[in-house]
Structures are given as C-alpha cells and as structure tokens.
Design a protein around this motif. Structure first.
Motif, PDB file in Angstrom:
ATOM      1  N   ALA A 284      35.630  26.488  32.457  1.00 46.97           N
ATOM      2  CA  ALA A 284      34.880  27.704  32.137  1.00 46.97           C
ATOM      3  C   ALA A 284      33.637  27.324  31.360  1.00 46.97           C
ATOM      4  CB  ALA A 284      35.737  28.672  31.330  1.00 46.97           C
ATOM      5  N   THR A 285      32.592  28.088  31.545  1.00 49.82           N
ATOM      6  CA  THR A 285      31.339  27.846  30.834  1.00 49.82           C
ATOM      7  C   THR A 285      31.216  28.778  29.640  1.00 49.82           C
ATOM      8  OG1 THR A 285      30.181  29.380  32.285  1.00 49.82           O
ATOM      9  CG2 THR A 285      30.164  27.059  32.913  1.00 49.82           C
ATOM     10  N   GLU A 328      29.853  22.887  19.352  1.00 52.03           N
ATOM     11  CA  GLU A 328      30.883  23.917  19.202  1.00 52.03           C
ATOM     12  C   GLU A 328      31.718  23.927  20.465  1.00 52.03           C
ATOM     13  OE1 GLU A 328      31.262  28.755  18.366  1.00 52.03           O
ATOM     14  OE2 GLU A 328      29.368  27.892  19.100  1.00 52.03           O
ATOM     15  N   ALA A 329      33.026  24.051  20.345  1.00 41.92           N
ATOM     16  CA  ALA A 329      33.914  24.137  21.502  1.00 41.92           C
ATOM     17  C   ALA A 329      35.179  24.881  21.076  1.00 41.92           C
ATOM     18  CB  ALA A 329      34.261  22.761  22.053  1.00 41.92           C
ATOM     19  N   GLY A 330      35.341  26.105  21.541  1.00 41.78           N
ATOM     20  CA  GLY A 330      36.499  26.903  21.184  1.00 41.78           C
ATOM     21  C   GLY A 330      36.489  28.235  21.888  1.00 41.78           C
ATOM     22  N   VAL A 331      37.402  29.119  21.516  1.00 36.95           N
ATOM     23  CA  VAL A 331      37.470  30.467  22.078  1.00 36.95           C
ATOM     24  C   VAL A 331      37.632  31.441  20.922  1.00 36.95           C
ATOM     25  CG1 VAL A 331      38.436  29.764  24.304  1.00 36.95           C
ATOM     26  CG2 VAL A 331      39.967  30.314  22.411  1.00 36.95           C
ATOM     27  N   ASP A 332      37.128  32.676  21.115  1.00 33.77           N
ATOM     28  CA  ASP A 332      37.294  33.685  20.077  1.00 33.77           C
ATOM     29  C   ASP A 332      38.559  34.499  20.330  1.00 33.77           C
ATOM     30  OD1 ASP A 332      36.696  35.429  22.128  1.00 33.77           O
ATOM     31  OD2 ASP A 332      34.627  35.802  21.458  1.00 33.77           O
ATOM     32  N   ARG A 335      39.397  35.603  23.842  1.00 27.78           N
ATOM     33  CA  ARG A 335      39.520  34.508  24.811  1.00 27.78           C
ATOM     34  C   ARG A 335      38.181  34.189  25.470  1.00 27.78           C
ATOM     35  NH1 ARG A 335      42.870  37.975  26.985  1.00 27.78           N
ATOM     36  NH2 ARG A 335      42.031  37.654  29.090  1.00 27.78           N
ATOM     37  N   ARG A 336      37.090  34.470  24.779  1.00 30.79           N
ATOM     38  CA  ARG A 336      35.770  34.162  25.305  1.00 30.79           C
ATOM     39  C   ARG A 336      35.369  32.751  24.849  1.00 30.79           C
ATOM     40  NH1 ARG A 336      32.302  37.534  27.482  1.00 30.79           N
ATOM     41  NH2 ARG A 336      33.412  39.324  26.574  1.00 30.79           N
ATOM     42  N   VAL A 337      34.921  31.950  25.798  1.00 32.20           N
ATOM     43  CA  VAL A 337      34.580  30.554  25.504  1.00 32.20           C
ATOM     44  C   VAL A 337      33.291  30.486  24.691  1.00 32.20           C
ATOM     45  CG1 VAL A 337      33.912  28.341  26.538  1.00 32.20           C
ATOM     46  CG2 VAL A 337      35.758  29.696  27.561  1.00 32.20           C
ATOM     47  N   ARG A 338      33.318  29.662  23.645  1.00 30.67           N
ATOM     48  CA  ARG A 338      32.128  29.344  22.865  1.00 30.67           C
ATOM     49  C   ARG A 338      31.919  27.839  22.925  1.00 30.67           C
ATOM     50  NH1 ARG A 338      29.864  34.135  22.887  1.00 30.67           N
ATOM     51  NH2 ARG A 338      31.049  35.727  21.747  1.00 30.67           N
ATOM     52  N   CYS A 339      30.934  27.425  23.711  1.00 27.42           N
ATOM     53  CA  CYS A 339      30.687  25.995  23.870  1.00 27.42           C
ATOM     54  C   CYS A 339      29.180  25.727  23.855  1.00 27.42           C
ATOM     55  CB  CYS A 339      31.300  25.465  25.162  1.00 27.42           C
ATOM     56  SG  CYS A 339      31.064  23.688  25.400  1.00 27.42           S
ATOM     57  N   ARG A 340      28.742  24.911  22.862  1.00 27.92           N
ATOM     58  CA  ARG A 340      27.350  24.497  22.769  1.00 27.92           C
ATOM     59  C   ARG A 340      27.310  22.976  22.676  1.00 27.92           C
ATOM     60  NH1 ARG A 340      24.011  28.374  24.120  1.00 27.92           N
ATOM     61  NH2 ARG A 340      22.357  27.413  22.848  1.00 27.92           N
ATOM     62  N   GLY A 358      27.398  24.840  27.161  1.00 29.31           N
ATOM     63  CA  GLY A 358      28.192  23.819  27.822  1.00 29.31           C
ATOM     64  C   GLY A 358      29.404  24.408  28.537  1.00 29.31           C
ATOM     65  N   ALA A 359      30.261  23.533  29.035  1.00 28.83           N
ATOM     66  CA  ALA A 359      31.471  23.919  29.757  1.00 28.83           C
ATOM     67  C   ALA A 359      32.672  23.207  29.152  1.00 28.83           C
ATOM     68  CB  ALA A 359      31.347  23.588  31.232  1.00 28.83           C
ATOM     69  N   VAL A 360      33.858  23.828  29.341  1.00 29.25           N
ATOM     70  CA  VAL A 360      35.088  23.242  28.825  1.00 29.25           C
ATOM     71  C   VAL A 360      36.146  23.231  29.919  1.00 29.25           C
ATOM     72  CG1 VAL A 360      34.643  23.971  26.441  1.00 29.25           C
ATOM     73  CG2 VAL A 360      35.975  25.451  27.970  1.00 29.25           C
ATOM     74  N   ASP A 361      37.023  22.265  29.844  1.00 26.28           N
ATOM     75  CA  ASP A 361      38.276  22.310  30.607  1.00 26.28           C
ATOM     76  C   ASP A 361      39.302  23.025  29.730  1.00 26.28           C
ATOM     77  OD1 ASP A 361      37.250  20.840  32.766  1.00 26.28           O
ATOM     78  OD2 ASP A 361      37.670  18.942  31.735  1.00 26.28           O
ATOM     79  N   PHE A 362      39.995  24.027  30.307  1.00 29.37           N
ATOM     80  CA  PHE A 362      40.905  24.823  29.478  1.00 29.37           C
ATOM     81  C   PHE A 362      42.331  24.765  30.012  1.00 29.37           C
ATOM     82  CE2 PHE A 362      39.484  27.827  32.702  1.00 29.37           C
ATOM     83  CZ  PHE A 362      40.657  28.430  33.093  1.00 29.37           C
TER      84      PHE A 362
END
Length: 377
Positions: A284-285, A328-332, A335-340, A358-362
């Motif tokens: 997810a981005t 930054e890499a996490g979710v609020d 469940r919204r992705v926060r990635c910078r 950015g993007a994360v593997d979840f």
C-alpha cells in the motif's frame, strides 16, 4: 377402535352394492393417507394463471383474459384435484364477490375439490331407480376477498386414519392473484402481500439415488446459471455446489472431496471463531486504507470483538545518488498508511534533502480472543 377395513370375498358370495363400494373406498382411503402423510400438499403440476391481452369493444379499454392452465394439485386431505383443460376465469363470478370494491390491490384465486354425482343412463338405470352410478371428482375455482389468502395457512388436515370425506372437505389451494379495474381483469400474478402459491413436496428422512448421483436444483429443468447441489458416489466421491452450464453440466464453485478437503473458486468469508486468525497482506502507498481480512467487518473491530495486529515494512527504492531512508512508516487509528521517504545527496551542490510519499509491505492479522485462558468464547 378398529383399523381400516379391507373387503374380503369368497366363492358363492352375493355381492351387494356396499361390498363394491367398500372395495373402492379402501383403495381411495389408502391413496389419500399416502398423499396426506408422505407428501406436502400443494400444486404438483401446472395450474398457473396465464394472461392474454384483450380489448373491450364498447370502450376500447385494454384488459386481460386470465386462464388457469391444466394441472394437478394435492390438497391437505390427500385428494387429487385434476384440471384437465384450460379454464378461463369468469369475470361475472369475480364481480359477484368483489365487483363493488374500487381498489387495484390483487385478489386471491383458489382451487378446491368438488364431487358431482352423475345420473345413471342406459338399461341399468331402470333397475336402480335412476340413482347415480358415477361420481365426477372435479373442482371449483373460487375468488376470495382481500386478505383471504391468509386462510390457506389456517387449514388443518384430517386425523391420521381419516378416509376421504363425501362430499369432500373444502380445502383451499391458492393459485395466485388477479387485479380488477372497471369490470375487467387487468393483471395476474403469483404473489401478493408476502403470500404465494404452495407447491407439493415430500416428507422423507432418507433420499437415495439409484444412479449413484443425487442432484438438487431450484427449478424443474436445468437452466444455465442456476444453482445446483450434486452428491456423487462415483470415483472419487464428492459433494459439489455449483452453477449449471449450457450443456447441462455443473460448474463447481465449492467441492468437498472424500478426504474432507474443501476447494472453493471464490473468496471465503464469515464470522471467525474464538482463537482463530485471519490474514491479509500486500503493498500500500501513503494515504491508502489497509483492507481487513475477508470475513472481518469494521463493526466487529470497532466493538472489540476482533483484535487487529498490523505490521508494515517500508519499501526502499534504489537511490540514483546518495541514499534514502524512511522518515515515517506506520498506520493511524483508521488503518490509513503514513509513509514518507527522505533522500539525501551529499555530493550535490549544496547537499539536498528531499522527502516524498512512499510505499509499505503490510500484514494485517485479525484474531478473536479466547475466553478463560483458552476456551472458545
């Protein structure tokens, strides 16, 4: 109390009319008990309300002629009601019951059994005083008032050993509904106000197939796209739920093999049990909402019935110059992705720091807590 009496005969016996009537009566009673107790009463074949367009020559108004198609019904007493030819519904008969009402609500149409004795004819009639020697087992079509369709469910079958009544008990078999406007029928339909005709069925604890394959379907004939349940004893044995194809075969959607393995073509969803874990993963981005595992609802999560465990790992793309690190890499809580991602090129003039989404593997795990240290809640 006595059981059913079967006539018995011997050589030289003088047969009276009562003896012959008892022979017929025994067979009729046996057939009625069989139909009454081994089957569910209702329409067995045909008896649909069919419409044909017509025009009133006096007013040029359009209306419909309603016909009951030929068919067979079994009433709740176990009696067969045979309609051997199409019957056009009588507008005059309807008007006698409901003609004064002004409403577009649909009115019920019923079928019931009737006996009509037939007068004796020919030489035999002289000796019998003109008494009937035949009884026509026929029918009558009745129009009900609004709401009379509810009477069908209130009917009670006769006692277990009861023989057919003469004349027959009035048992209402609902055929459908008609609409009436300005002296004519304007439509016919199968259901109204949550009530529809009842169809004959079977009472059985065991249903066995002679061919080795038993199929259940929702209509008399196999239609493409209609569901079917097929129990097969062939090699290998299986239980298949699927949809009919154009050639009459069943395309499997779910299959249970003889070893218990379950195969499904679509996704699986449903309420998860205590102690079980459901998983969903992917990429997810920044700004995307992470999905819930199939079978888990947002309401269950909000109510605390399901616990979520979310793991994210930032995806670091290769840098053309310098290096990139996650800022930054996490979710609020939603469940919204926060990635910078932050990039730095120390060779640049001057050294430049950039930041971008950015993007994360979840990985999302959904669990139902167990009760009392391990028992299912």
């Amino acid at each position: 109390m006595t059981g059913p009496l079967r006539p018995a005969f011997h050589e030289g016996q003088v047969l009276a009319a009562a003896d012959l009537a008892a022979t017929v009566g025994h067979a009729r009673a046996s057939a009625a008990r069989h139909a009454r107790h081994l089957h569910e009463w209702g329409i067995a074949e045909g008896l649909a309300l069919v419409t044909g367009s017509r025009t009133d020559p006096a007013t040029d108004a359009r209306y419909v002629e309603v016909t009951v198609s030929p068919g067979l019904a079994i009433d709740g007493t176990g009696r067969e009601i045979v309609v051997d030819a199409p019957v056009v519904l009588s507008e005059a008969g309807f008007a006698e019951v409901n003609g004064a009402e002004r409403t577009t609500e649909p009115y019920p149409v019923f079928l019931t059994a009737v006996d009509r004795p037939q007068a004796a004819t020919g030489p035999a009639s002289c000796a019998g005083g003109g008494e009937s020697t035949r009884v026509e087992e026929t029918y009558q079509i009745l129009f009900g008032r609004l709401g009379d369709e509810r009477l069908v469910a209130d009917q009670s079958p006769p006692d277990a050993g009861a023989a057919p009544a003469d004349p027959p008990v009035r048992w209402l078999v609902l055929l459908g509904f008609v609409q009436w406007t300005d002296g004519h029928f304007t439509d016919a339909r199968a259901d109204a106000r949550g009530v529809r005709p009842r169809y004959a069925g079977v009472r059985a604890d065991t249903v066995a197939a002679r061919s080795g394959t038993l199929a259940l379907r929702s209509r008399l004939t196999a239609r493409e796209g209609e569901p079917a349940l097929v129990l097969s004893g062939e090699d290998p044995p299986s239980l298949v739920f699927g949809l009919y194809q154009g050639n009459g075969s069943v395309s499997p959607l779910m299959t249970v093999a003889a070893n218990g393995n379950l195969s499904i073509e679509g996704s699986f969803s449903g309420r998860i049990s205590a102690g079980s874990v459901l998983v969903v993963s992917g990429t997810a981005t920044d700004g995307m909402l992470l999905p819930l595992p199939s079978g888990v609802s947002a309401e269950e999560v909000a109510a605390g019935q399901v616990a979520l465990h979310v793991y994210v790992t930032p995806r670091i793309p290769p840098a053309e110059a310098g290096f990139i690190v996650p800022a930054e890499a996490g979710v609020d809580a939603d469940r919204r992705v926060r990635c910078r991602l932050r990039g730095y090129d120390p060779i640049g003039e001057p050294g430049e720091v950039t930041e971008r989404p950015g993007a994360v593997d979840f990985l999302v795990l959904a669990t139902v807590p167990t009760a009392n240290g391990g028992g299912a809640g």
